[in-house]
Design an enzyme around this catalytic site. Structure first.
Site, PDB file in Angstrom:
ATOM      1  N   HIS A 173      -4.656   1.828   7.238  1.00 56.71           N
ATOM      2  CA  HIS A 173      -3.321   2.414   7.371  1.00 56.71           C
ATOM      3  C   HIS A 173      -3.116   3.514   6.322  1.00 56.71           C
ATOM      4  O   HIS A 173      -2.622   4.606   6.635  1.00 56.71           O
ATOM      5  CB  HIS A 173      -2.281   1.287   7.222  1.00 56.71           C
ATOM      6  CG  HIS A 173      -0.852   1.715   7.192  1.00 56.71           C
ATOM      7  ND1 HIS A 173       0.081   1.286   8.114  1.00 56.71           N
ATOM      8  CD2 HIS A 173      -0.167   2.527   6.321  1.00 56.71           C
ATOM      9  CE1 HIS A 173       1.263   1.822   7.824  1.00 56.71           C
ATOM     10  NE2 HIS A 173       1.144   2.577   6.739  1.00 56.71           N
ATOM     11  N   GLU A 174      -3.539   3.233   5.073  1.00 61.34           N
ATOM     12  CA  GLU A 174      -3.324   4.211   3.991  1.00 61.34           C
ATOM     13  C   GLU A 174      -4.235   5.431   4.154  1.00 61.34           C
ATOM     14  O   GLU A 174      -3.801   6.571   3.918  1.00 61.34           O
ATOM     15  CB  GLU A 174      -3.533   3.564   2.619  1.00 61.34           C
ATOM     16  CG  GLU A 174      -2.623   2.376   2.302  1.00 61.34           C
ATOM     17  CD  GLU A 174      -1.153   2.608   2.609  1.00 61.34           C
ATOM     18  OE1 GLU A 174      -0.691   3.760   2.529  1.00 61.34           O
ATOM     19  OE2 GLU A 174      -0.461   1.628   2.944  1.00 61.34           O
ATOM     20  N   HIS A 233      -2.819   7.881   6.497  1.00 64.14           N
ATOM     21  CA  HIS A 233      -1.793   8.745   5.892  1.00 64.14           C
ATOM     22  C   HIS A 233      -2.416  10.040   5.350  1.00 64.14           C
ATOM     23  O   HIS A 233      -1.797  11.101   5.412  1.00 64.14           O
ATOM     24  CB  HIS A 233      -1.104   8.031   4.721  1.00 64.14           C
ATOM     25  CG  HIS A 233       0.075   7.196   5.121  1.00 64.14           C
ATOM     26  ND1 HIS A 233       1.215   7.732   5.666  1.00 64.14           N
ATOM     27  CD2 HIS A 233       0.306   5.864   5.018  1.00 64.14           C
ATOM     28  CE1 HIS A 233       2.101   6.759   5.898  1.00 64.14           C
ATOM     29  NE2 HIS A 233       1.568   5.611   5.508  1.00 64.14           N
ATOM     30  N   CYS A 263       5.726   0.391   7.306  1.00 67.87           N
ATOM     31  CA  CYS A 263       5.366   1.502   6.428  1.00 67.87           C
ATOM     32  C   CYS A 263       6.561   1.809   5.534  1.00 67.87           C
ATOM     33  O   CYS A 263       7.696   1.818   6.015  1.00 67.87           O
ATOM     34  CB  CYS A 263       5.018   2.725   7.279  1.00 67.87           C
ATOM     35  SG  CYS A 263       4.545   4.169   6.306  1.00 67.87           S
ATOM     36  N   LEU A 264       6.305   2.059   4.250  1.00 69.34           N
ATOM     37  CA  LEU A 264       7.416   2.334   3.329  1.00 69.34           C
ATOM     38  C   LEU A 264       8.143   3.631   3.697  1.00 69.34           C
ATOM     39  O   LEU A 264       9.287   3.820   3.302  1.00 69.34           O
ATOM     40  CB  LEU A 264       6.905   2.399   1.885  1.00 69.34           C
ATOM     41  CG  LEU A 264       6.403   1.061   1.312  1.00 69.34           C
ATOM     42  CD1 LEU A 264       5.870   1.258  -0.095  1.00 69.34           C
ATOM     43  CD2 LEU A 264       7.498  -0.006   1.333  1.00 69.34           C
ATOM     44  N   GLY A 278       0.834  -1.194   0.000  1.00 70.69           N
ATOM     45  CA  GLY A 278       0.000   0.000   0.000  1.00 70.69           C
ATOM     46  C   GLY A 278       0.868   1.243   0.000  1.00 70.69           C
ATOM     47  O   GLY A 278       2.023   1.207   0.443  1.00 70.69           O
ATOM     48  N   GLN A 301       3.128  10.118   0.705  1.00 63.27           N
ATOM     49  CA  GLN A 301       4.405   9.395   0.750  1.00 63.27           C
ATOM     50  C   GLN A 301       5.245   9.620  -0.499  1.00 63.27           C
ATOM     51  O   GLN A 301       6.430   9.265  -0.523  1.00 63.27           O
ATOM     52  CB  GLN A 301       4.164   7.892   0.936  1.00 63.27           C
ATOM     53  CG  GLN A 301       3.556   7.548   2.290  1.00 63.27           C
ATOM     54  CD  GLN A 301       3.399   6.052   2.446  1.00 63.27           C
ATOM     55  OE1 GLN A 301       2.406   5.489   2.013  1.00 63.27           O
ATOM     56  NE2 GLN A 301       4.387   5.399   3.034  1.00 63.27           N
TER      57      GLN A 301
HETATM   58 NI    NI Z   1       2.454   3.711   5.564  1.00 61.21          NI
END
Ligand code: NI
Length: 174
Positions: free
Chosen positions: A136-137, A140, A94-95, A45, A50
Site C-alpha cells: 500500500h505504501e 503511494h 488510508c490516513l 504506515g 502524504q
Molecule cells: Ni495510504
C-alpha cells in the site's frame, strides 16, 4: 515533529515520487517526522507524498497490541523484488482518506529491498498485514491509492465523500 497529512483528492497524491539519492540530514528528519505523524494519527504506515514530500520514503510499524515492542521502520527507495502467487484480501484504509475502507486483494507475501537510514541495502520478506501495508505504501510512491483498485463507482463515491468532508473542514477552519 508531526506534519499535516495531505488529504485526498490532492494532485500531490497522484504523482510518481523521485528516488532518494543520498541519506542527508533532511531525509533523516523526514523519516523521524513521518514516524511521529504516523503514530500520532494513529496509523500503521505512511508515505512521504502524504506529508507533501515527493520522495521515495515510507515508514511503517504493523506491530499490534499496547504491550508489544514497537518496530518503527523507515524505508528509502523500497521496491518489491518478489511476490507470492497466493493472495490476501484486507479491508484497507488510508490516513489520506479517513473513515473510508474497502477490500483490496494483493499478493500475500512480498520480498522488499530498500535503503535504510545508514545508507545500507536491506531485504526482508513480509507476510500478512506487513505485506499489505508495505505494498500500500509503495503504491503511494507511484501515485496510486487503494481506491484505485476499486470499481469506478465505488471510487467516485469515496472521492465525492472526501471532497464534501474537505469543504466542511475548510468552512470550520475559517
Ligand atoms: Ni495510504
Amino acid at each position: 515533529m508531526i506534519r499535516p497529512i495531505v488529504m485526498h483528492p490532492d494532485p500531490r497524491l497522484k504523482k510518481p515520487c523521485a528516488p532518494v539519492a543520498a541519506v542527508t540530514d533532511e531525509v533523516r528528519v523526514l523519516g523521524g517526522d513521518m514516524l511521529a505523524t504516523m503514530y500520532a494519527a494513529p496509523g500503521i504506515g505512511l508515505a512521504a507524498p502524504q506529508v507533501g514530500v515527493l520522495l521515495r520514503v515510507i515508514v511503517m510499524d504493523c506491530v499490534k497490541g499496547a504491550d508489544a515492542t514497537p518496530r518503527p521502520m523507515v524505508l528509502l527507495n523500497p521496491e518489491v523484488i518478489w511476490s507470492s502467487e497466493e493472495v490476501n484480501t484486507y479491508d484497507e484504509g488510508c490516513l489520506s482518506i479517513p473513515d473510508q475502507y474497502a477490500d483490496v486483494t494483493r499478493p500475500k507475501v512480498v520480498t522488499v529491498r530498500w535503503m535504510d537510514l545508514d545508507g545500507a541495502t536491506q531485504e526482508e520478506t513480509f507476510d500478512g498485514l506487513w505485506a499489505t501495508c508495505v505494498q500500500h505504501e509503495i503504491d503511494h510512491l507511484n501515485g496510486k491509492l487503494f481506491i484505485d483498485y476499486l470499481g469506478p463507482l465505488k471510487r467516485q463515491m469515496i472521492t465525492r465523500r472526501m471532497e464534501k468532508w474537505k469543504r466542511e473542514r475548510a468552512r470550520e477552519q475559517v
